[in-house]
Design a protein around this motif. Structure first.
Motif, PDB file in Angstrom:
ATOM      1  N   ALA A   1      -0.111   8.222  -8.183  1.00 44.74           N
ATOM      2  CA  ALA A   1       0.411   7.067  -8.910  1.00 44.74           C
ATOM      3  C   ALA A   1       0.403   5.804  -8.050  1.00 44.74           C
ATOM      4  CB  ALA A   1       1.829   7.357  -9.406  1.00 44.74           C
ATOM      5  N   LEU A   2       0.462   5.979  -6.737  1.00 44.74           N
ATOM      6  CA  LEU A   2       0.457   4.817  -5.846  1.00 44.74           C
ATOM      7  C   LEU A   2      -0.927   4.191  -5.740  1.00 44.74           C
ATOM      8  CD1 LEU A   2       2.637   6.080  -2.854  1.00 44.74           C
ATOM      9  CD2 LEU A   2       3.191   4.199  -4.376  1.00 44.74           C
ATOM     10  N   ASN A   3      -1.947   4.942  -6.163  1.00 48.31           N
ATOM     11  CA  ASN A   3      -3.310   4.461  -6.016  1.00 48.31           C
ATOM     12  C   ASN A   3      -3.815   3.819  -7.304  1.00 48.31           C
ATOM     13  OD1 ASN A   3      -4.647   5.396  -3.274  1.00 48.31           O
ATOM     14  ND2 ASN A   3      -3.114   6.896  -3.877  1.00 48.31           N
ATOM     15  N   ASP A   4      -4.401   2.665  -7.135  1.00 50.46           N
ATOM     16  CA  ASP A   4      -4.851   1.901  -8.291  1.00 50.46           C
ATOM     17  C   ASP A   4      -6.256   2.356  -8.695  1.00 50.46           C
ATOM     18  OD1 ASP A   4      -4.977   0.023 -10.233  1.00 50.46           O
ATOM     19  OD2 ASP A   4      -5.542  -1.621  -8.907  1.00 50.46           O
ATOM     20  N   ILE A   5      -6.307   3.385  -9.525  1.00 47.23           N
ATOM     21  CA  ILE A   5      -7.601   3.896  -9.985  1.00 47.23           C
ATOM     22  C   ILE A   5      -7.589   3.942 -11.510  1.00 47.23           C
ATOM     23  CG2 ILE A   5      -8.315   5.199  -7.944  1.00 47.23           C
ATOM     24  CD1 ILE A   5      -6.967   7.644  -9.068  1.00 47.23           C
ATOM     25  N   GLN A   6      -8.740   4.212 -12.087  1.00 49.70           N
ATOM     26  CA  GLN A   6      -8.794   4.235 -13.550  1.00 49.70           C
ATOM     27  C   GLN A   6      -8.135   5.503 -14.100  1.00 49.70           C
ATOM     28  OE1 GLN A   6     -12.552   3.267 -15.341  1.00 49.70           O
ATOM     29  NE2 GLN A   6     -13.124   2.021 -13.580  1.00 49.70           N
ATOM     30  N   THR A   7      -7.694   5.411 -15.365  1.00 49.58           N
ATOM     31  CA  THR A   7      -6.933   6.517 -15.960  1.00 49.58           C
ATOM     32  C   THR A   7      -7.676   7.855 -15.853  1.00 49.58           C
ATOM     33  OG1 THR A   7      -6.103   4.901 -17.522  1.00 49.58           O
ATOM     34  CG2 THR A   7      -5.650   7.200 -18.022  1.00 49.58           C
ATOM     35  N   PHE A   8      -8.975   7.847 -16.200  1.00 52.89           N
ATOM     36  CA  PHE A   8      -9.690   9.132 -16.184  1.00 52.89           C
ATOM     37  C   PHE A   8      -9.783   9.690 -14.764  1.00 52.89           C
ATOM     38  CE2 PHE A   8     -13.911   8.526 -14.344  1.00 52.89           C
ATOM     39  CZ  PHE A   8     -14.034   7.140 -14.321  1.00 52.89           C
TER      40      PHE A   8
ATOM     41  N   TYR B   1      -7.426   9.574 -12.495  1.00 54.25           N
ATOM     42  CA  TYR B   1      -6.179  10.300 -12.195  1.00 54.25           C
ATOM     43  C   TYR B   1      -6.337  11.778 -12.591  1.00 54.25           C
ATOM     44  CZ  TYR B   1      -3.615   5.931 -11.429  1.00 54.25           C
ATOM     45  OH  TYR B   1      -3.187   4.736 -10.935  1.00 54.25           O
ATOM     46  N   TYR B   2      -6.896  11.973 -13.793  1.00 60.89           N
ATOM     47  CA  TYR B   2      -7.008  13.348 -14.295  1.00 60.89           C
ATOM     48  C   TYR B   2      -8.101  14.129 -13.559  1.00 60.89           C
ATOM     49  CZ  TYR B   2      -3.733  11.618 -17.657  1.00 60.89           C
ATOM     50  OH  TYR B   2      -2.606  11.075 -18.208  1.00 60.89           O
ATOM     51  N   LEU B   3      -9.150  13.411 -13.156  1.00 63.09           N
ATOM     52  CA  LEU B   3     -10.196  14.080 -12.370  1.00 63.09           C
ATOM     53  C   LEU B   3      -9.627  14.550 -11.028  1.00 63.09           C
ATOM     54  CD1 LEU B   3     -13.491  12.041 -12.915  1.00 63.09           C
ATOM     55  CD2 LEU B   3     -12.889  14.288 -13.801  1.00 63.09           C
ATOM     56  N   TYR B   4      -8.794  13.706 -10.418  1.00 66.59           N
ATOM     57  CA  TYR B   4      -8.169  14.101  -9.155  1.00 66.59           C
ATOM     58  C   TYR B   4      -7.237  15.304  -9.358  1.00 66.59           C
ATOM     59  CZ  TYR B   4      -9.952  10.452  -6.113  1.00 66.59           C
ATOM     60  OH  TYR B   4     -10.776   9.675  -5.336  1.00 66.59           O
ATOM     61  N   LEU B   5      -6.519  15.304 -10.492  1.00 73.72           N
ATOM     62  CA  LEU B   5      -5.648  16.462 -10.779  1.00 73.72           C
ATOM     63  C   LEU B   5      -6.499  17.723 -10.908  1.00 73.72           C
ATOM     64  CD1 LEU B   5      -2.918  15.342 -13.350  1.00 73.72           C
ATOM     65  CD2 LEU B   5      -2.664  15.769 -10.926  1.00 73.72           C
ATOM     66  N   LEU B   6      -7.651  17.587 -11.575  1.00 74.11           N
ATOM     67  CA  LEU B   6      -8.543  18.747 -11.728  1.00 74.11           C
ATOM     68  C   LEU B   6      -9.072  19.215 -10.376  1.00 74.11           C
ATOM     69  CD1 LEU B   6     -10.657  17.907 -14.907  1.00 74.11           C
ATOM     70  CD2 LEU B   6      -8.916  19.683 -14.667  1.00 74.11           C
ATOM     71  N   LEU B   7      -9.392  18.256  -9.510  1.00 73.68           N
ATOM     72  CA  LEU B   7      -9.874  18.602  -8.166  1.00 73.68           C
ATOM     73  C   LEU B   7      -8.793  19.366  -7.397  1.00 73.68           C
ATOM     74  CD1 LEU B   7     -12.194  18.151  -6.067  1.00 73.68           C
ATOM     75  CD2 LEU B   7     -10.948  16.135  -5.282  1.00 73.68           C
ATOM     76  N   TYR B   8      -7.571  18.867  -7.496  1.00 72.81           N
ATOM     77  CA  TYR B   8      -6.426  19.515  -6.838  1.00 72.81           C
ATOM     78  C   TYR B   8      -6.289  20.956  -7.337  1.00 72.81           C
ATOM     79  CZ  TYR B   8      -1.531  20.280  -5.453  1.00 72.81           C
ATOM     80  OH  TYR B   8      -0.368  20.790  -4.916  1.00 72.81           O
ATOM     81  N   ILE B   9      -6.338  21.109  -8.662  1.00 70.92           N
ATOM     82  CA  ILE B   9      -6.128  22.439  -9.244  1.00 70.92           C
ATOM     83  C   ILE B   9      -7.293  23.372  -8.925  1.00 70.92           C
ATOM     84  CG2 ILE B   9      -5.998  23.639 -11.492  1.00 70.92           C
ATOM     85  CD1 ILE B   9      -4.068  21.212 -12.203  1.00 70.92           C
ATOM     86  N   GLY B  10      -8.503  22.804  -8.863  1.00 66.15           N
ATOM     87  CA  GLY B  10      -9.677  23.609  -8.477  1.00 66.15           C
ATOM     88  C   GLY B  10      -9.459  24.258  -7.122  1.00 66.15           C
ATOM     89  N   PHE B  11      -8.982  23.484  -6.175  1.00 68.83           N
ATOM     90  CA  PHE B  11      -8.755  24.046  -4.836  1.00 68.83           C
ATOM     91  C   PHE B  11      -7.481  24.881  -4.785  1.00 68.83           C
ATOM     92  CE2 PHE B  11     -12.121  21.223  -3.837  1.00 68.83           C
ATOM     93  CZ  PHE B  11     -12.778  21.876  -2.809  1.00 68.83           C
ATOM     94  N   PHE B  12      -6.517  24.533  -5.636  1.00 70.26           N
ATOM     95  CA  PHE B  12      -5.290  25.319  -5.723  1.00 70.26           C
ATOM     96  C   PHE B  12      -5.603  26.755  -6.185  1.00 70.26           C
ATOM     97  CE2 PHE B  12      -1.973  26.759  -8.767  1.00 70.26           C
ATOM     98  CZ  PHE B  12      -0.969  27.020  -7.850  1.00 70.26           C
TER      99      PHE B  12
END
Lengths: 89, 377
Positions: free
Chosen positions: B304-311, B313-324
């Protein structure tokens, strides 16, 4: 000398130790080991007070007395060293 | 010689310091373009404010352009306005980087300008002007890599937390015992996917909440406290571990879970069995969420602290979960291929506690004292 091995199917560390012990048993065919499952062999687990960390390896002398025990994952090298050292007990 | 766990810790701290561009200073001048009229009182008020600002900060350079009697300055103002797709309806007109202000209101515009300069300075001090060449991808700026790296690192650390793995292992052991490869395929995949989807929605919900109420600083402080406490707990369990092994899960909890797993997997109706597996995955992950020591709460706060586009944010969440989910996927695939259970050494769990602990404490402290340093992009 005999080794009692205690583990469980849900324990990652026990699964890691399984092939490691199989190799040792192949290299030392005279070695006697018995495996007990934590969920199925409750009597033995209680008798040997297995209740905190798995896997557990209990080294017994020829009279069935505990020499020492190891808890958690162990290296093959360490296990072989200990077996060699205590094989005549 | 540095011993075992401390070697990992020191190595990781060095890695983090290399990754974190704290040592780079903003040396470039900061330009403010100020278009004004000599007859406008608001311009005069802003002019004194900007003069004061420039005196207090050597890096700030204010460029003054009087537009009433100077056609060249008028043309420059028009060009700058066109570049920012804005119609200038009056002066003062102030341009800072891509941003602009039309008019000046004491107590509002001056605060907004100061905030903008602070943010830009933090971003400047965050940016490393180094680039690296990655084969096949090309030249990449290192600052663009920070967010993906921290995402992968936190995902892996969270994933190697061994809390939920025991349920998957038991499920696979029952399925392998049934010698039904199709059931292993379907049930294992459904379990893993449900876990991933549930984790995704939980983190996405927290991300949206954080962004919605992001301006309330106590939320950030709360997450910081969670990070520091969670980090301390992780560090403690990493340092105090007697060896690499599995902690025995409570008898009652274990038996309850095993009964459910057996019941669902033996269910003759495929649909009912699948429903059971989904229910199992949801309940396990909800319970074991506590085990993650707060990472699913901390990571969305960083995003949330990073100024990126909405999609993104969700791609980063997917990346996190992929490695999780990586360790679960590896165990699952090996079980599918070999019809045997494989464990991932608990050594990695201990290392993840140590690295995760240090990382979470650093993140917690940064969230309180310098959140700008967590703005990677």
């Amino acid at each position: 000398m005999k080794i009692l091995k205690f583990g469980a199917v849900w324990c990652s560390g026990c699964l890691v130790m399984k092939p490691r012990f199989m190799e040792i048993e192949k290299e030392m065919p005279w070695l006697e080991t018995i495996y007990y499952d934590y969920d199925q062999d409750k009597t033995m687990c209680n008798k040997w007070q297995i209740n905190k960390i798995l896997p557990v390896f209990i080294f017994l002398d020829r009279d069935g007395n505990e020499l020492f025990r190891l808890s958690g994952e162990q290296s093959k090298k360490k296990l072989i060293g200990l077996i060699e050292k205590n094989k005549d007990k | 010689m540095i011993k075992g766990k401390f070697r990992y810790l020191i190595g990781f701290i060095l890695l983090f310091l290399c990754m974190n561009p704290l040592t780079v200073k903003a040396s470039d001048a900061f330009d403010i373009y100020f278009f004004y009229s000599s007859t406008c009182p608001h311009c005069a008020a802003e002019e004194s404010f900007l003069e004061k600002l420039a005196t207090e900060n050597d890096n700030i350079i204010v460029h003054y352009y009087e537009v009433n009697d100077n056609q060249e300055n008028q043309a420059l103002m028009q060009t700058m306005a066109d570049e920012r797709a804005v119609v200038v309806t009056g002066v003062p007109f102030t341009v800072i980087n891509d941003e602009y202000f039309i008019g000046y209101t004491e107590g509002y515009t001056n605060i907004a300008i100061e905030e903008m300069i602070n943010n830009a300075t933090v971003k400047d001090s965050n940016s490393i002007n180094y680039t690296i060449d990655i084969p096949l991808i090309g030249t990449v700026q290192t600052k663009d890599l920070s967010l993906p790296i921290i995402t992968i690192l936190l995902g892996l650390i969270d994933g190697f937390n061994p809390c939920a793995m025991w349920v998957l292992l038991f499920l696979l052991s029952v399925l392998i015992g049934m010698k039904d490869r199709r059931r292993i395929w379907v049930f294992g995949l459904v379990f893993i996917l449900t876990s991933a989807i549930m984790y995704f929605f939980l983190m996405a919900a927290w991300l949206n909440l954080t962004m919605f109420i992001g301006s309330i600083s106590w939320i950030r402080y709360l997450v910081a406290v969670v990070a520091i406490v969670g980090g301390g707990l992780n560090l403690k369990s990493g340092l105090m571990a007697e060896g690499d092994g599995c902690e025995v899960v409570g008898e009652e909890k274990r038996n309850k879970m095993f009964t459910r797993i057996r019941k669902f997997t033996m269910e003759k109706s495929y649909i009912l069995a699948l429903g059971g597996i989904i229910f199992l995955a949801i309940s396990v992950n909800l319970i074991e969420l506590l085990c993650s020591a707060g990472l699913p709460v901390i990571y969305p706060q960083i995003l949330a602290l990073n100024d990126i586009q909405t999609f993104q944010y969700y791609l980063y969440l997917l990346l996190y979960i992929g490695f999780f989910m990586l360790d679960d996927v590896i165990v699952f695939i090996i079980a599918l291929i070999t019809m045997k259970l494989t464990g991932i050494s608990t050594k990695y769990g201990r290392i993840s506690h140590l690295i995760g602990g240090v990382l979470m404490i650093i993140i917690g402290i940064l969230l309180i004292v310098a959140p700008g340093l967590l703005m990677f992009g």
